[in-house]
Write a protein that holds these residues in place. Sequence first.
Motif, short mmCIF file in Angstrom:
data_model
loop_
_atom_site.label_atom_id
_atom_site.label_comp_id
_atom_site.label_asym_id
_atom_site.label_seq_id
_atom_site.Cartn_x
_atom_site.Cartn_y
_atom_site.Cartn_z
N GLN A 44 0.83 -1.20 0.00
CA GLN A 44 0.00 0.00 0.00
C GLN A 44 0.86 1.25 0.00
O GLN A 44 0.56 2.22 -0.71
N GLN A 45 1.93 1.24 0.79
CA GLN A 45 2.82 2.40 0.81
C GLN A 45 3.45 2.65 -0.56
O GLN A 45 3.71 3.79 -0.94
N LEU A 46 3.68 1.57 -1.28
CA LEU A 46 4.32 1.65 -2.61
C LEU A 46 3.30 1.82 -3.73
O LEU A 46 3.69 1.92 -4.90
N SER A 47 2.00 1.83 -3.38
CA SER A 47 0.91 1.92 -4.36
C SER A 47 1.00 0.79 -5.39
O SER A 47 0.84 1.00 -6.60
N ILE A 48 1.26 -0.41 -4.88
CA ILE A 48 1.35 -1.60 -5.75
C ILE A 48 0.12 -2.48 -5.51
O ILE A 48 -0.20 -2.82 -4.37
N ASN A 52 -0.60 -7.23 -9.50
CA ASN A 52 0.42 -6.85 -10.49
C ASN A 52 1.82 -7.34 -10.14
O ASN A 52 2.78 -7.04 -10.84
N LEU A 53 1.93 -8.10 -9.05
CA LEU A 53 3.24 -8.64 -8.67
C LEU A 53 3.58 -9.84 -9.54
O LEU A 53 2.74 -10.72 -9.78
N ARG A 54 4.80 -9.89 -10.03
CA ARG A 54 5.25 -11.05 -10.78
C ARG A 54 5.74 -12.12 -9.80
O ARG A 54 6.45 -11.82 -8.84
N LYS A 55 5.37 -13.36 -10.05
CA LYS A 55 5.79 -14.46 -9.19
C LYS A 55 7.16 -14.99 -9.63
O LYS A 55 7.45 -15.04 -10.81
N GLY A 56 7.94 -15.40 -8.67
CA GLY A 56 9.26 -15.97 -8.98
C GLY A 56 9.16 -17.42 -9.40
O GLY A 56 8.14 -18.09 -9.16
N PRO A 57 10.21 -17.95 -10.01
CA PRO A 57 10.21 -19.34 -10.43
C PRO A 57 10.32 -20.28 -9.24
O PRO A 57 10.65 -19.87 -8.13
N SER A 58 10.07 -21.56 -9.50
CA SER A 58 10.16 -22.58 -8.46
C SER A 58 11.59 -23.11 -8.36
O SER A 58 12.30 -23.23 -9.36
N GLY A 59 11.98 -23.46 -7.14
CA GLY A 59 13.28 -24.08 -6.93
C GLY A 59 13.28 -25.57 -7.21
O GLY A 59 14.33 -26.20 -7.20
N ASN A 60 12.10 -26.12 -7.47
CA ASN A 60 11.98 -27.54 -7.81
C ASN A 60 12.12 -27.73 -9.31
O ASN A 60 11.25 -27.28 -10.08
N SER A 340 14.85 -3.71 1.91
CA SER A 340 13.98 -2.54 2.06
C SER A 340 12.69 -2.80 1.31
O SER A 340 12.63 -3.61 0.37
N GLY A 341 11.63 -2.08 1.70
CA GLY A 341 10.37 -2.23 0.98
C GLY A 341 10.48 -1.82 -0.46
O GLY A 341 9.79 -2.37 -1.34
N ASN A 342 11.33 -0.84 -0.76
CA ASN A 342 11.47 -0.37 -2.14
C ASN A 342 11.87 -1.46 -3.11
O ASN A 342 11.60 -1.37 -4.31
N PHE A 343 12.52 -2.50 -2.60
CA PHE A 343 12.99 -3.59 -3.47
C PHE A 343 11.81 -4.28 -4.16
O PHE A 343 11.95 -4.81 -5.26
N ILE A 344 10.64 -4.26 -3.53
CA ILE A 344 9.46 -4.92 -4.11
C ILE A 344 9.07 -4.28 -5.44
O ILE A 344 8.48 -4.93 -6.31
N LYS A 345 9.39 -3.01 -5.63
CA LYS A 345 9.03 -2.31 -6.88
C LYS A 345 9.56 -3.04 -8.11
O LYS A 345 8.96 -2.98 -9.18
N TYR A 346 10.67 -3.75 -7.93
CA TYR A 346 11.33 -4.38 -9.08
C TYR A 346 10.69 -5.72 -9.45
O TYR A 346 11.21 -6.45 -10.30
N THR A 347 9.56 -6.03 -8.82
CA THR A 347 8.77 -7.21 -9.19
C THR A 347 7.39 -6.82 -9.71
O THR A 347 6.54 -7.67 -9.90
N SER A 348 7.19 -5.51 -9.93
CA SER A 348 5.87 -5.07 -10.41
C SER A 348 6.02 -3.90 -11.38
O SER A 348 6.00 -4.10 -12.60
N LYS A 349 6.19 -2.70 -10.84
CA LYS A 349 6.30 -1.51 -11.69
C LYS A 349 7.58 -1.51 -12.53
O LYS A 349 7.63 -0.98 -13.63
#
Length: 458
Positions: A44-48, A52-60, A340-349
């Motif tokens: 919410q603080q990041l307005s994300i 719209n979040l991209r999911k990461g790949p599986s380790g399996n 940091s919370g800002n790091f999450i931006k690089y999985t969406s915007k």
Amino acid sequence: MKILKYILLLSCISFSALAQFGLTPAQRDSLNKITTADYNNMLQQLSINPANLRKGPSGNPKDSNAANSSEEKVNHYTLPNALVLNNGQKVKSAKDWFDKRRPEIVEDFEREIYGRLPKNIPTVIWQVVSVKDTMIGSQAIKEKVLKGIVDNTAYPSVRVEINLILATPAATTNAVPVVLEFGFIRSPFNPGPIKAIGLGSSGEPTWQEQLISRGWGYAIIEPTSIQADNGAGLTRGIIGLVNKGEYRKPDDWGALRAWAWGASRAIDYFETDKNVDAKRLAIEGLSRYGKAAILAMAFEPRFSLGFIGSSGAGGVKILRRVFGEQVENLASSGEYHWFSGNFIKYTSKLSPDDLPVDAHELVALCAPRPIFISSGSPQVEGQWGDAKGMFLGAAHAGPVYRLLGKKDLGTMEFPKLGMPLTDGEIAFRQHAGGHSTGPNWSTWIAWACRYWGSCKYD
């Protein structure tokens, strides 16, 4: 075999799952709800929008969305130039590096990836809980158990006590070099103290015995006594204490930076201990603690050597490189608390290609001090950590080390399994074992002797 099973178990368990080990179903449910609330608050603080979040790949590797493990499928990427200022001017001297470029890189890492240290972090008072003469394997040691009591008068609801043990050779009263490890003083799977156990078929003594036999000391600091390894704990621990139980802001520090801060406080104690040579201190860690170790090395100039084990993404692996664990995994609700919370931006915007810095510049922040990068074999450790990506993080830091008159890896070609690259201040070796620094300890010690002088105490 017992210690091998323990190491393999740790490497296979997700960090969020490890944090929940030993909890009742009700406690796990509560922890997950608090983590989700904290994560959603940051979104919410990041307005994300979570959608719209991209999911990461599986380790399996058997899953349909398995992480890439083929060099043929690695993407093309362009790394930021560590020796070009933000205004486009080239860095031409050591003065330019320390006065201009290094501060720019630090600012980018703090704002976008690891978070900033608060200005009002309370003081730590170290207490010696016990001192005893004992044995580690076949080596006689003096062992001190310590607690770092963090001043909580500003917010008494949160209490932080940092757990630390220090061991030095019993045969000397002189000050000796010490290796500080991020690790477990007590196993998360067993309430009793962890005992040193030999590596079995390798025939090598434990890392503790190897250090003591050379006249050096070792210490272990417990990261989770500084800051919990989950999102639910962000309103407690040292982060919660400073924030007085409130949610973080987007550029506030995460757990990795908090753990590294704790290592700096351990140095504060070492500088007062007559058995420790505080000019010869090294930091070591594996996996998530390898990430913390590279941060400690980069931001704490009092560490003279680094031993960074299988740190992977978020450590010395190139973040832009699509191989193994990705930024989308790191910034998910299971691991976002490290950053940091800002790091999450690089999985969406934004995408990892938009990051202003990458791992090679984190290694470069350690320059000119020597640093050793360790990884295991792809057959045993697996491909999730991306050994080649870690090698490239080290290799691309070379121009900065050379600018400062030091020797880098000497090659951009990924070495064969077991081949040590140890001629310079940046070193690398991929051993034939699993998720451990164990098989590389003897190599690291031989390399470290070049910088610390005699391998025996005076």
